[in-house]
Design an enzyme around this catalytic site. Structure first.
Site, short mmCIF file in Angstrom:
data_model
loop_
_atom_site.label_atom_id
_atom_site.label_comp_id
_atom_site.label_asym_id
_atom_site.label_seq_id
_atom_site.Cartn_x
_atom_site.Cartn_y
_atom_site.Cartn_z
N GLN A 47 0.74 -1.07 0.08
CA GLN A 47 -0.13 -0.15 0.14
C GLN A 47 1.00 1.07 0.02
OE1 GLN A 47 -3.46 -0.19 2.62
NE2 GLN A 47 -3.11 1.80 3.35
N ASN A 49 0.52 5.33 0.90
CA ASN A 49 -0.06 6.49 1.54
C ASN A 49 0.29 7.83 1.58
OD1 ASN A 49 -1.72 4.15 2.74
ND2 ASN A 49 -0.44 3.72 4.55
N HIS A 62 3.49 5.20 16.01
CA HIS A 62 2.22 4.10 15.67
C HIS A 62 3.22 2.86 15.16
CE1 HIS A 62 -0.05 7.87 13.97
NE2 HIS A 62 -0.33 7.50 15.29
N LYS A 72 7.78 0.37 6.90
CA LYS A 72 7.59 1.68 6.30
C LYS A 72 8.82 2.11 5.69
CE LYS A 72 4.10 2.78 9.59
NZ LYS A 72 3.31 3.87 10.76
N TYR A 132 4.22 7.44 2.18
CA TYR A 132 4.64 6.25 2.90
C TYR A 132 4.52 5.31 1.85
CZ TYR A 132 2.51 8.88 6.84
OH TYR A 132 2.19 9.90 7.86
N GLU A 143 -3.60 -1.93 14.63
CA GLU A 143 -2.97 -0.74 14.61
C GLU A 143 -2.88 -0.31 16.05
OE1 GLU A 143 -1.67 1.31 11.94
OE2 GLU A 143 -2.57 -0.39 10.45
N ASP A 175 -3.94 9.62 19.45
CA ASP A 175 -2.60 9.78 19.92
C ASP A 175 -2.65 10.26 21.48
OD1 ASP A 175 -1.45 8.50 17.78
OD2 ASP A 175 -0.95 10.42 16.60
#
Length: 195
Positions: A47, A49, A62, A72, A132, A143, A175
């Protein structure tokens, strides 16, 4: 491309070679062959982002459940951020430690962090757009986050932005409610070190 391993195993700073002329510049921000040579494994893209943040936005720390985890590869395509990686792998020699890289639209550096590492960034410019590449798709149930302002992490977030104005961290509700590193450890949600 130049790869420099950070103080946390599995995290790398990537500095591209820029080719410029009177029109602007060109660079490769990801190249599988160079990535594999530096890290010893392929990057399995699942993916891509992109986020846009205003000055003072603090996103993170995260991480995703392991397995499958989420590696990442991150760059800042517009503006500037301080990108931070935190070792949250239980049993790691650098558990609880962090390292950071300034990512901006001048140097075009990127950062790679392997599965099991925590990630966050602080927007230093009026706006910052971050791209990302990730190795697993978004899965809200897997997550997690850690309070990026947890004193136990010892992260020195910048106090001034690129505009010269004082920065006050702006966090999402999620957060803001994130557990401390110790609370996450006690809850058993942190990944294990596979060294």
């Amino acid at each position: 491309m130049e790869f420099r391993e950070l103080s946390i195993a599995g995290a790398w700073e990537i500095t591209p070679r820029l080719f410029g002329d009177h029109r602007g510049s060109f660079h490769e921000w990801f190249k599988q062959e160079a990535f594999e040579k530096a890290t010893g494994h392929r990057f399995k893209l699942e993916q891509a982002n992109m986020s846009t943040s205003t000055e003072g936005a603090l996103r993170g720390i995260h991480f995703a459940d392991v397995p499958p985890g989420q590696a990442k590869y991150v760059t800042c395509v517009s503006g500037a951020i301080l990108d931070v990686v935190v070792d949250i792998r239980v049993g790691s020699p650098t558990f609880g430690q962090s390292d950071s890289v300034l990512l901006d639209d001048l140097s075009h550096r990127a950062i790679y962090l392997d599965v099991g590492l925590g990630h966050g960034f602080f927007a230093l410019s009026e706006t910052a757009t971050v791209a990302y590449l990730v190795t697993s798709g978004y899965n809200p149930a897997a997550e997690h986050g850690i309070d990026p302002l947890d004193p136990a992490l010892g992260i020195s977030w910048p106090r001034l932005g690129h505009t010269g104005r004082p920065l006050t961290p702006v966090l999402s509700d999620k957060d803001n409610a994130a557990p401390s590193l110790q609370e996450a450890l006690d809850a058993g949600i942190l990944p294990q070190f596979e060294g």
